[in-house]
Design an enzyme around this catalytic site. Structure first.
Site, PDB file in Angstrom:
ATOM      1  CG  ASP A 100      -2.262   0.506   1.029  1.00 34.01           C
ATOM      2  OD1 ASP A 100      -2.386   1.507   0.309  1.00 34.01           O
ATOM      3  OD2 ASP A 100      -3.214  -0.074   1.575  1.00 34.01           O
ATOM      4  CG  ASP A 202      -4.592   5.917   0.779  1.00 32.38           C
ATOM      5  OD1 ASP A 202      -5.573   5.184   0.934  1.00 32.38           O
ATOM      6  OD2 ASP A 202      -4.426   6.993   1.403  1.00 32.38           O
ATOM      7  CD  GLU A 265      -8.705   4.502  -1.568  1.00 31.01           C
ATOM      8  OE1 GLU A 265      -9.587   4.173  -0.758  1.00 31.01           O
ATOM      9  OE2 GLU A 265      -7.726   5.207  -1.251  1.00 31.01           O
ATOM     10  CG  HIS A 326      -8.978  -0.788   4.305  1.00 28.21           C
ATOM     11  ND1 HIS A 326      -8.737  -0.934   2.963  1.00 28.21           N
ATOM     12  CD2 HIS A 326      -8.533   0.444   4.630  1.00 28.21           C
ATOM     13  CE1 HIS A 326      -8.163   0.167   2.503  1.00 28.21           C
ATOM     14  NE2 HIS A 326      -8.033   1.023   3.497  1.00 28.21           N
ATOM     15  CG  ASP A 327     -11.369   2.720   3.660  1.00 28.83           C
ATOM     16  OD1 ASP A 327     -10.984   2.738   4.839  1.00 28.83           O
ATOM     17  OD2 ASP A 327     -10.664   3.097   2.699  1.00 28.83           O
TER      18      ASP A 327
END
Length: 535
Positions: A100, A202, A265, A326-327
């Site tokens: 990430d 990200d 992302e 994860h969000d």
């Protein structure tokens, strides 16, 4: 390991949230050695690439998305030697490793920011976004933090404001500064040189901000009860035209190394999302497609979503699909336990690269977190409206022992209350489980090349039925999904004659020949093979 240049087109990706996967040292938090211990599980599942949420040194204000050293490993997770051991073991067992990358912002404890805030004339001052307040007082403009409140933090020592799209402890880097770009690209080369197979970047659409820092317009469609940052549209604070030049530079860094992948992302409307493939596909190879996270869960909505996405893709661009991360709330809670199996079949039979989120393969659900157990800063800043992300980050459920096989200590987040039944050990032993279904679906992708490289062809259907073909080498495979709870019948003319069920989501109809209509139970999906002729 697949050594094709475009290996990521054929791969199934699996996201690990390291804090919650496996604790090896009894501190209640997952770590790198724990992931090494669980590599055999990932191999048995059949996935091809492992994406790790951040493992770098961090004060953990946002659980690793606030990085204080881009080229280290946080002691909570282990050491660099252990990372090297993980990468070696993963590669040895045929798994790629994706890190990430968080280049939009650092921690406020990163040495770059410590220098930047030291004085107005510090050489690193322009590495971050500093602005004077308005002449009449107050912040430079009306931009809001995604985690609640104003996006500008006043610095008493130097009398200016710095911009933070997220927490005040996460100051945004100034990506218009060539020195910042060079430093991040060197960091990328450090990890690529260690054999990392690529990055998931990200909030990639945030990197460049409006050069004039104009006020964002009000959102005329804002609804009370939604996160407060949605009161304004991010017209000037995100998705600026110049961002695509930056991403093309990142891609060129990736392409200095063989067989690497850049994943972005991007939470944007479809027509803006597909721009992140770049001019002549010079951007991200995989700009994450999150459409299934928000599409209403019914056959016609999903059918339209897939059609719109397929038609919006630039020539030669490779699609991808995501059901969880994860969000966002767990898929089993969004669509229900029964439809979670249908969702699995959808994800793994649509055209494009699928990304699985840890635990979805065992049907993990969104865990209700008591107020005194909340860890997520978003929920703490904006409580009570359901934005908390802790519920989809709970520890992996490995077995029925007191710590679910995750830890011998109290875990950092509570375990789901059903872990004694819904765990890997139990589900692995059950040939009809959702875990067995995921394994079968992933194995079928390797058996039927049409499911990976074949064309996507929708077939007209009504009601709760979603019907499509994957046409390619070896003929057509038909996928029929019942998005509703009632039994339905699909006419043979829609599926072709002489087909045979290759897989049912209930795992109990393999080899069944379909002579006339196809009968589906409620919440059932099937994959049909056979050399059928269209009716």
């Amino acid at each position: 390991m697949n050594h094709k240049k475009d290996w990521w087109r054929y791969a199934v990706f699996y996201q690990v949230y390291p804090r919650s996967f496996q604790d090896s040292n009894g501190d209640g938090v997952g770590d790198l050695r724990g992931i090494i211990e669980r590599l055999p599980y990932l191999r048995s599942l059949g996935v091809d690439a492992l994406w790790l949420s951040p493992i770098f040194p961090s004060p953990m204000a946002d659980f690793g998305y606030d990085i204080s050293d881009y080229t280290g490993i946080d002691p909570l997770f282990g050491t660099m030697d252990e990372f090297d051991a993980l990468a070696f073991a993963a590669h040895h067992s045929g798994l790629r490793v994706i890190l990430d990358l968080v280049p939009n912002h650092t921690s406020d404890q990163h040495p770059w920011f410590v220098e930047s805030r030291a004085s107005r004339d510090n050489p690193k001052r322009d590495w971050y976004i500093w602005r004077d307040g308005k002449p009449e007082g107050g912040p430079p403009n009306n931009w809001l933090s995604e985690f609640g409140g104003c996006a500008w933090q006043h610095d008493e020592a130097t009398g200016q404001y710095y911009y933070h799209a997220f927490l005040a402890q996460q100051p945004d880097l100034n990506w218009r500064n060539p020195a910042v770009r060079a430093a991040i690209y060197d960091m990328m080369r450090f990890w690529l040189g260690k054999g990392v197979d690529g990055f998931r970047v990200d909030v990639i659409w945030h990197l460049i901000k409006d050069a004039e820092f104009r006020d964002n317009p009000a959102n005329p469609h804002f609804v009370e009860g939604r996160p407060p940052h949605e009161k304004i549209l991010t017209q000037y604070s995100t998705d600026q035209p110049e961002v695509h030049g930056v991403i093309a530079e990142m891609r060129r860094v990736i392409d200095e190394f063989d067989d690497r992948v850049l994943i972005g992302e991007v939470y944007l409307p479809l027509h803006r999302l597909v721009a992140y493939y770049g001019n002549n596909l010079s951007g991200a190879q995989i700009p994450f497609n999150f459409l299934l996270l928000s599409t209403p869960w019914n056959a016609r909505s999903i059918e339209k979503t897939v059609a719109d996405y397929e038609s919006a893709l630039p020539a030669g661009a490779w699609p991808n699909w995501v059901l969880g991360n994860h969000d966002r709330p767990r898929v089993a809670s969004r669509v229900g336990k029964e439809q979670a199996r249908v969702a699995a079949m959808l994800l793994l039979t649509l055209r494009g690269t699928p990304t699985l989120y840890y635990g979805d393969e065992i049907g993990m659900h969104q865990v209700a977190i008591a107020p005194d157990q909340v860890r997520d800063p978003f929920e703490k800043n904006v409580p009570g409206i359901g934005v908390g992300r802790d519920g989809c980050r709970t520890p992996m459920q490995w077995d029925a022992t007191p710590g679910a096989g995750f830890s011998t200590a109290k875990p950092w987040l509570p375990l789901a209350d059903d872990y004694r039944h819904e765990n890997v050990a139990n589900l692995d032993a059950d040939i009809g489980s959702i875990l067995s279904l995921y394994k079968a679906l992933i194995a079928l992708r390797k058996k039927f090349p049409q499911l990976v490289t074949g064309a996507y062809q929708p077939v007209a259907a009504r009601g709760d039925i979603l019907l499509y073909r994957r046409e390619g080498e070896g003929g057509a495979v038909v996928i029929a999904l019942n998005l509703g709870p009632e039994p339905v019948s699909v006419a043979s003319g829609s599926i072709g004659f002489g087909r045979e069920i290759v897989l049912s989501t209930f795992l109990d109809r393999e080899g069944e020949k379909i002579q006339g209509a196809l009968d589906l139970r409620g919440n059932e999906g099937v994959i049909l093979g056979g050399s059928a002729q269209a009716g």
